[in-house]
Design a protein around this motif. Structure first.
Motif, mmCIF file in Angstrom:
data_model
loop_
_atom_site.group_PDB
_atom_site.id
_atom_site.type_symbol
_atom_site.label_atom_id
_atom_site.label_comp_id
_atom_site.label_asym_id
_atom_site.label_seq_id
_atom_site.Cartn_x
_atom_site.Cartn_y
_atom_site.Cartn_z
ATOM 1 N N SER A 1 47.747 39.807 23.047
ATOM 2 C CA SER A 1 46.714 39.177 21.733
ATOM 3 C C SER A 1 46.565 37.911 22.252
ATOM 4 O O SER A 1 47.982 37.700 21.398
ATOM 5 N N GLY A 2 45.647 36.985 22.193
ATOM 6 C CA GLY A 2 45.694 35.584 21.422
ATOM 7 C C GLY A 2 44.803 34.439 21.017
ATOM 8 O O GLY A 2 43.384 35.536 20.106
ATOM 9 N N LYS A 3 45.376 34.004 19.665
ATOM 10 C CA LYS A 3 44.600 33.545 18.750
ATOM 11 C C LYS A 3 43.153 32.221 19.214
ATOM 12 O O LYS A 3 43.816 31.894 20.637
ATOM 13 N N THR A 4 42.626 32.280 18.394
ATOM 14 C CA THR A 4 41.374 31.408 19.102
ATOM 15 C C THR A 4 41.318 30.220 19.551
ATOM 16 O O THR A 4 41.733 29.374 19.965
ATOM 17 N N ALA A 5 42.623 29.079 18.657
ATOM 18 C CA ALA A 5 43.433 27.762 18.540
ATOM 19 C C ALA A 5 44.035 27.883 19.783
ATOM 20 O O ALA A 5 43.801 26.346 20.890
ATOM 21 N N ASP A 6 44.637 29.294 20.099
ATOM 22 C CA ASP A 6 46.209 29.250 21.730
ATOM 23 C C ASP A 6 44.873 29.742 22.603
ATOM 24 O O ASP A 6 44.407 28.116 23.672
ATOM 25 N N ALA A 7 43.638 29.971 22.266
ATOM 26 C CA ALA A 7 42.632 29.925 23.708
ATOM 27 C C ALA A 7 42.149 28.850 23.812
ATOM 28 O O ALA A 7 41.881 28.430 25.134
ATOM 29 N N GLU A 8 41.465 27.955 22.918
ATOM 30 C CA GLU A 8 41.123 26.460 22.747
ATOM 31 C C GLU A 8 41.952 24.923 23.616
ATOM 32 O O GLU A 8 41.349 25.277 24.437
ATOM 33 N N ALA A 9 43.279 25.350 23.166
ATOM 34 C CA ALA A 9 44.498 24.746 23.902
ATOM 35 C C ALA A 9 44.945 25.093 24.948
ATOM 36 O O ALA A 9 44.596 23.881 26.064
ATOM 37 N N LEU A 10 44.041 26.501 25.491
ATOM 38 C CA LEU A 10 44.280 26.634 27.298
ATOM 39 C C LEU A 10 43.556 25.857 27.929
ATOM 40 O O LEU A 10 43.785 25.479 28.363
ATOM 41 N N TYR A 11 42.064 26.343 27.347
ATOM 42 C CA TYR A 11 40.743 25.535 27.831
ATOM 43 C C TYR A 11 41.193 24.518 28.032
ATOM 44 O O TYR A 11 40.475 23.175 29.229
ATOM 45 N N ARG A 12 41.026 23.255 27.041
ATOM 46 C CA ARG A 12 41.551 22.071 27.015
ATOM 47 C C ARG A 12 42.305 21.930 27.865
ATOM 48 O O ARG A 12 42.254 20.353 28.793
ATOM 49 N N SER A 13 43.333 22.443 28.375
ATOM 50 C CA SER A 13 44.478 21.866 29.049
ATOM 51 C C SER A 13 44.365 22.052 29.918
ATOM 52 O O SER A 13 43.835 21.629 31.439
ATOM 53 N N LEU A 14 43.429 22.632 31.149
ATOM 54 C CA LEU A 14 42.907 23.585 32.123
ATOM 55 C C LEU A 14 41.580 22.393 32.629
ATOM 56 O O LEU A 14 41.085 21.804 33.464
ATOM 57 N N LEU A 15 40.827 21.578 31.295
ATOM 58 C CA LEU A 15 39.689 20.515 30.590
ATOM 59 C C LEU A 15 40.211 19.335 32.273
ATOM 60 O O LEU A 15 40.122 18.688 32.460
ATOM 61 N N ALA A 16 41.540 18.737 30.780
ATOM 62 C CA ALA A 16 42.255 17.843 31.415
ATOM 63 C C ALA A 16 42.679 17.860 32.744
ATOM 64 O O ALA A 16 42.685 16.218 33.171
ATOM 65 N N LEU A 17 42.579 18.817 32.650
ATOM 66 C CA LEU A 17 43.928 18.684 34.738
ATOM 67 C C LEU A 17 42.437 18.842 35.565
ATOM 68 O O LEU A 17 42.797 18.037 36.622
ATOM 69 N N THR A 18 41.257 19.450 35.609
ATOM 70 C CA THR A 18 40.118 19.554 36.170
ATOM 71 C C THR A 18 39.883 17.667 36.286
ATOM 72 O O THR A 18 39.403 16.998 37.138
ATOM 73 N N ALA A 19 39.914 17.189 34.895
ATOM 74 C CA ALA A 19 39.398 15.302 35.040
ATOM 75 C C ALA A 19 40.300 15.103 36.162
ATOM 76 O O ALA A 19 39.728 13.638 36.800
ATOM 77 N N ARG A 20 41.721 15.944 35.700
ATOM 78 C CA ARG A 20 42.335 14.537 36.536
ATOM 79 C C ARG A 20 42.427 14.599 38.304
ATOM 80 O O ARG A 20 42.753 14.343 39.528
ATOM 81 N N ALA A 21 41.744 16.222 38.590
ATOM 82 C CA ALA A 21 41.659 16.475 39.738
ATOM 83 C C ALA A 21 40.521 16.324 40.825
ATOM 84 O O ALA A 21 39.510 15.312 40.262
ATOM 85 N N GLU A 22 40.926 16.003 42.201
ATOM 86 C CA GLU A 22 40.045 15.519 43.154
ATOM 87 C C GLU A 22 39.583 16.902 43.882
ATOM 88 O O GLU A 22 40.481 17.920 44.073
ATOM 89 N N PRO A 23 37.929 17.535 43.838
ATOM 90 C CA PRO A 23 37.978 18.740 44.978
ATOM 91 C C PRO A 23 38.683 18.666 46.326
ATOM 92 O O PRO A 23 38.450 17.477 47.098
ATOM 93 N N ARG A 24 39.042 19.659 46.940
ATOM 94 C CA ARG A 24 39.133 19.636 48.408
ATOM 95 C C ARG A 24 38.508 20.752 48.707
ATOM 96 O O ARG A 24 37.952 21.753 48.758
ATOM 97 N N LYS A 25 38.048 20.615 50.457
ATOM 98 C CA LYS A 25 37.555 22.499 50.874
ATOM 99 C C LYS A 25 38.118 23.326 51.064
ATOM 100 O O LYS A 25 39.540 23.391 51.034
ATOM 101 N N ALA A 26 37.337 24.191 50.819
ATOM 102 C CA ALA A 26 38.053 25.711 50.588
ATOM 103 C C ALA A 26 38.631 26.013 51.962
ATOM 104 O O ALA A 26 37.144 26.509 52.616
ATOM 105 N N LEU A 27 39.738 25.190 52.490
ATOM 106 C CA LEU A 27 39.834 25.838 53.645
ATOM 107 C C LEU A 27 41.039 27.733 53.510
ATOM 108 O O LEU A 27 41.474 27.141 52.738
#
Length: 223
Positions: free
Chosen positions: A111-137
């Motif tokens: 069981s996760g709290k709403t605030a914890d879920a939002e923190a997780l998604y914000r962390s993923l978003l921050a990681l995505t913002a810094r990353a570059e796409p690669r070919k799905a090989l």
């Protein structure tokens, strides 16, 4: 230095490996149980039964390995598409909604709290913002895992045919073969629980019962 065999099975998830063993055992048991019915009605050559059992699992070993490769390619392509959707999102709220839809935590075994879920998604978003796409090989590990799947599915047929080389009476050998495969179903369930933290004895009995039910269904439907 890691051996090639060790590399193959290191690349395969334990859950996937046990699932493939279960699949291979059910295939072999379906064939041998069905053959026993045929033996009583028409008779059957031991050599034909051995070749057919090995051939059946060999065919499914190849098919399952190819399906694994296709599934892995689909998964990677889907993740790449998700990455691009997040990058193209008009605002942060839209991007977070995409992540929440793709990675829901409601169905997770904690069981996760709403605030914890939002923190997780914000962390993923921050990681995505810094990353570059690669070919799905496909990677070397993907190919090794597919190879491991093929080996496991084929290997499960070997215990099924060994009794025919050791016992002259074909019907007795077939009974022993079936008992060996049933025992391996139990061992597979036992090992599954050991990896997942369940109750080994209960899991072994459940896996055995489930496997036998699936075999009976397959035989009844002409599989």
């Amino acid at each position: 230095m890691t051996s090639p065999i060790r590399s193959i099975f290191d690349a395969l998830d334990p859950g996937d490996a046990l699932g493939e063993v279960l699949f291979g055992l059910i295939m072999a048991l379906t064939w041998t149980v069905g053959s026993r019915l045929v033996m009583h009605e028409e008779g059957i050559e031991v050599r034909d039964l051995v070749v057919a059992t090995l051939g059946c699992n060999a065919a499914w070993a190849i098919i399952d390995a190819v399906l694994f490769v296709l599934g892995t390619s689909f998964y990677k392509s889907r993740r790449l598409r998700l990455f691009r959707h997040i990058k193209a999102a008009r605002n942060e709220a839209t991007a977070l909604a995409v992540l929440a839809e793709e990675f829901p935590i409601e169905d997770t075994p904690f069981s996760g709290k709403t605030a914890d879920a939002e923190a997780l998604y914000r962390s993923l978003l921050a990681l995505t913002a810094r990353a570059e796409p690669r070919k799905a090989l496909l990677t070397r590990n993907d190919i090794l895992a597919a190879t491991g799947i093929g080996i496991l599915v084929f290997a499960t047929a070997i215990p099924a045919v060994i009794p025919f080389f050791l016992i002259a009476d074909a019907e007795l050998a077939l009974r022993v073969s079936n008992l060996v495969l049933i025992a391996l179903l139990f061992i597979t369930g036992y090992a599954w629980a050991s990896f997942s933290g369940g109750r080994p004895l209960y899991a072994g009995l459940t896996m055995t019962g489930l496997g036998l039910v699936l075999v009976l269904i397959a035989v009844a439907l002409g599989g």
